[in-house]
Design a protein around this motif. Structure first.
Motif, short mmCIF file in Angstrom:
data_model
loop_
_atom_site.label_atom_id
_atom_site.label_comp_id
_atom_site.label_asym_id
_atom_site.label_seq_id
_atom_site.Cartn_x
_atom_site.Cartn_y
_atom_site.Cartn_z
N MET A 83 27.14 4.02 -20.45
CA MET A 83 27.83 4.19 -21.73
C MET A 83 29.27 4.62 -21.45
SD MET A 83 26.80 6.67 -24.84
CE MET A 83 27.72 6.61 -26.32
N ARG A 84 30.15 4.13 -22.25
CA ARG A 84 31.55 4.46 -22.08
C ARG A 84 31.80 5.90 -22.50
NH1 ARG A 84 32.36 -0.91 -24.27
NH2 ARG A 84 33.18 -2.20 -22.62
N SER A 85 32.77 6.51 -21.85
CA SER A 85 33.12 7.87 -22.22
C SER A 85 33.96 7.84 -23.50
CB SER A 85 33.90 8.54 -21.11
OG SER A 85 35.20 7.99 -21.02
N ILE A 86 34.03 8.99 -24.13
CA ILE A 86 34.82 9.10 -25.36
C ILE A 86 36.28 8.75 -25.08
CG2 ILE A 86 35.70 10.75 -27.06
CD1 ILE A 86 32.95 12.11 -26.95
N GLU A 87 36.76 9.19 -23.93
CA GLU A 87 38.15 8.88 -23.55
C GLU A 87 38.37 7.37 -23.46
OE1 GLU A 87 42.03 9.66 -22.83
OE2 GLU A 87 40.53 11.20 -23.23
N ASP A 88 37.43 6.66 -22.85
CA ASP A 88 37.54 5.20 -22.73
C ASP A 88 37.52 4.54 -24.10
OD1 ASP A 88 37.62 5.41 -19.99
OD2 ASP A 88 35.48 4.95 -19.73
N MET A 89 36.61 5.00 -24.96
CA MET A 89 36.52 4.40 -26.30
C MET A 89 37.80 4.65 -27.10
SD MET A 89 32.57 4.89 -27.51
CE MET A 89 32.32 6.58 -26.99
N ALA A 90 38.34 5.87 -27.01
CA ALA A 90 39.58 6.18 -27.72
C ALA A 90 40.72 5.31 -27.21
CB ALA A 90 39.91 7.66 -27.57
N ALA A 91 40.78 5.11 -25.90
CA ALA A 91 41.84 4.27 -25.31
C ALA A 91 41.70 2.83 -25.77
CB ALA A 91 41.80 4.36 -23.79
N ARG A 92 40.46 2.33 -25.80
CA ARG A 92 40.25 0.94 -26.25
C ARG A 92 40.66 0.77 -27.72
NH1 ARG A 92 36.61 -2.56 -23.50
NH2 ARG A 92 35.82 -3.23 -25.52
N LEU A 93 40.33 1.75 -28.55
CA LEU A 93 40.73 1.68 -29.96
C LEU A 93 42.26 1.70 -30.08
CD1 LEU A 93 38.12 4.08 -31.57
CD2 LEU A 93 38.35 1.64 -32.03
N ALA A 94 42.90 2.59 -29.35
CA ALA A 94 44.36 2.69 -29.41
C ALA A 94 45.02 1.42 -28.90
CB ALA A 94 44.83 3.90 -28.59
N ASN A 95 44.47 0.83 -27.85
CA ASN A 95 45.06 -0.39 -27.30
C ASN A 95 44.82 -1.61 -28.20
OD1 ASN A 95 46.11 0.92 -25.08
ND2 ASN A 95 44.26 0.60 -23.86
N ALA A 96 43.84 -1.52 -29.08
CA ALA A 96 43.55 -2.64 -29.98
C ALA A 96 44.49 -2.68 -31.19
CB ALA A 96 42.10 -2.56 -30.46
N LEU A 97 45.29 -1.65 -31.33
CA LEU A 97 46.21 -1.58 -32.47
C LEU A 97 47.35 -2.59 -32.30
CD1 LEU A 97 46.38 2.29 -32.82
CD2 LEU A 97 45.19 0.69 -34.34
N PRO A 98 47.93 -3.03 -33.39
CA PRO A 98 49.04 -4.00 -33.30
C PRO A 98 50.26 -3.37 -32.62
CG PRO A 98 48.63 -3.36 -35.59
CD PRO A 98 47.59 -2.71 -34.77
#
Length: 80
Positions: free
Chosen positions: A1-16
Motif C-alpha cells: 500500500m502506498r504511504s500517505i506521503e506518496d498519495m499526497a504527492a501523486r494528488l499534488a502532481n495531478a493538479l494542472p
C-alpha cells in the motif's frame, strides 16, 4: 500500500500546471486530510489482523471438536 506521503504527492502532481506555485501547500493539505480521514477509519495493522484471523480459525476448529464431543456424549446418553 502506498504511504500517505506518496498519495499526497501523486494528488499534488495531478493538479494542472496553473496551480504549480501552490503545489507544496496543496500537498501538505492533502497529507493532512488523508491522515485525518484514515484515522477515522479505525484501521488495524496487517499483523494484528492476521493474528486475529488465526485465533478465529483456531477457535472455529476447537468449536467443531467440542460440538462433535457433545454430540457423541448425547448419543451415549440416549443409548443408556
Amino acid at each position: 500500500m502506498r504511504s500517505i506521503e506518496d498519495m499526497a504527492a501523486r494528488l499534488a502532481n495531478a493538479l494542472p500546471p496553473q496551480v504549480a506555485p501552490l503545489r507544496e501547500e496543496l500537498k501538505a493539505n492533502f497529507r493532512a486530510v488523508l491522515q485525518s480521514q484514515l484515522a477515522e477509519l479505525d484501521l488495524v495493522p496487517r499483523e494484528e489482523f492476521e493474528a486475529t484471523r488465526e485465533m478465529l480459525a483456531h477457535a472455529r476448529a476447537r468449536l467443531g471438536e467440542l460440538e462433535n464431543r457433545v454430540a457423541e456424549l448425547e448419543s451415549r446418553d440416549n443409548e443408556s
